[in-house]
Design an enzyme around this catalytic site. Structure first.
Site, PDB file in Angstrom:
ATOM      1  CD  GLU A 198     -28.308  12.261  29.844  1.00 18.78           C
ATOM      2  OE1 GLU A 198     -28.213  11.612  28.776  1.00 18.78           O
ATOM      3  OE2 GLU A 198     -27.410  12.334  30.696  1.00 18.78           O
ATOM      4  CB  VAL A 199     -34.259  10.648  26.246  1.00 20.37           C
ATOM      5  CG1 VAL A 199     -35.191  10.515  25.053  1.00 20.37           C
ATOM      6  CG2 VAL A 199     -32.798  10.626  25.795  1.00 20.37           C
ATOM      7  CG  HIS A 235     -35.770   6.035  28.883  1.00 21.16           C
ATOM      8  ND1 HIS A 235     -36.172   7.346  28.730  1.00 21.16           N
ATOM      9  CD2 HIS A 235     -34.590   6.085  29.547  1.00 21.16           C
ATOM     10  CE1 HIS A 235     -35.262   8.147  29.259  1.00 21.16           C
ATOM     11  NE2 HIS A 235     -34.292   7.403  29.768  1.00 21.16           N
TER      12      HIS A 235
HETATM   13  P1  5GP Z   1     -31.857   9.073  30.744  1.00 23.31           P
HETATM   14  O1  5GP Z   1     -30.741   9.886  31.327  1.00 23.31           O
HETATM   15  O2  5GP Z   1     -32.835   9.940  30.013  1.00 23.31           O
HETATM   16  O3  5GP Z   1     -32.492   8.176  31.760  1.00 23.31           O
HETATM   17  O4  5GP Z   1     -31.188   8.076  29.719  1.00 23.31           O
HETATM   18  C1  5GP Z   1     -31.120   8.286  28.341  1.00 23.31           C
HETATM   19  C2  5GP Z   1     -30.287   7.176  27.758  1.00 23.31           C
HETATM   20  O5  5GP Z   1     -30.442   7.198  26.355  1.00 23.31           O
HETATM   21  C3  5GP Z   1     -28.786   7.285  28.038  1.00 23.31           C
HETATM   22  O6  5GP Z   1     -28.328   6.123  28.712  1.00 23.31           O
HETATM   23  C4  5GP Z   1     -28.153   7.429  26.651  1.00 23.31           C
HETATM   24  O7  5GP Z   1     -26.930   6.736  26.512  1.00 23.31           O
HETATM   25  C5  5GP Z   1     -29.242   6.846  25.746  1.00 23.31           C
HETATM   26  N1  5GP Z   1     -29.283   7.415  24.392  1.00 23.31           N
HETATM   27  C6  5GP Z   1     -29.275   8.731  24.054  1.00 23.31           C
HETATM   28  N2  5GP Z   1     -29.361   8.883  22.731  1.00 23.31           N
HETATM   29  C7  5GP Z   1     -29.437   7.632  22.211  1.00 23.31           C
HETATM   30  C8  5GP Z   1     -29.557   7.144  20.880  1.00 23.31           C
HETATM   31  O8  5GP Z   1     -29.608   7.886  19.901  1.00 23.31           O
HETATM   32  N3  5GP Z   1     -29.608   5.794  20.724  1.00 23.31           N
HETATM   33  C9  5GP Z   1     -29.561   4.932  21.796  1.00 23.31           C
HETATM   34  N4  5GP Z   1     -29.623   3.628  21.532  1.00 23.31           N
HETATM   35  N5  5GP Z   1     -29.458   5.363  23.068  1.00 23.31           N
HETATM   36  C10 5GP Z   1     -29.395   6.694  23.270  1.00 23.31           C
END
Ligand code: 5GP
Length: 125
Positions: free
Chosen positions: A105-106, A110
């Site tokens: 998602e981001v 990470h």
């Molecule tokens: P992905 O799906 O990209 O692997 O995970 C992105 C993660 O970032 C998700 O677990 C989500 O809860 C977390 N996340 C999204 N926005 C924020 C934020 O503004 N602050 C923090 N601490 N975590 C976030």
């Protein structure tokens, strides 16, 4: 490497101090903070400070110093949180999503560090 980094992503904004975070560990090249929507009692996100989109981008283009710093930071968190099985802890899972099929998602690399309960099988079948 065919990656272009979007500097407006939420983790870039956290790194710039535009959005608050609950920091677990910070080093020269790495920041670790609590996930805002935790999937386990321990859910830490570990990110490099450099502009890398996902795991293979980081692994290919980051310096050896950044890569070592990142992984040593993860080890430091395991120690700090008492979850390392090598030190009597109950263990943990690390995972990193990349791209569409990975459900990322981001778009800033990470690693998720999950712990604090039995985490079940790796993937739903
Ligand atoms: P992905 O799906 O990209 O692997 O995970 C992105 C993660 O970032 C998700 O677990 C989500 O809860 C977390 N996340 C999204 N926005 C924020 C934020 O503004 N602050 C923090 N601490 N975590 C976030």
């Amino acid at each position: 490497m065919a990656y272009s980094y979007d500097p407006t992503n939420i983790f870039a904004r956290i790194l710039r101090g535009e959005i608050p975070n609950r920091t677990v560990i910070e080093t020269e090249h790495t920041l670790a903070f609590e996930d805002i929507n935790p999937s386990a009692p321990v859910h830490v996100l570990v990110i490099p400070k450099g502009p890398y989109v996902c795991f293979d981008h980081f692994a290919a283009d980051a310096s050896a110093e950044e890569i070592a710093d990142f992984h040593r930071a993860v080890a430091g968190i395991c120690r700090k949180l008492g979850i390392s099985p090598g030190e009597g802890g109950q263990g943990y899972r690390v995972l990193s999503n990349a791209g569409h099929h990975g459900h990322q998602e981001v778009p800033h690399y990470h690693m998720h560090l999950l712990a604090g309960r039995p985490l079940g099988p790796m993937l739903a079948r």
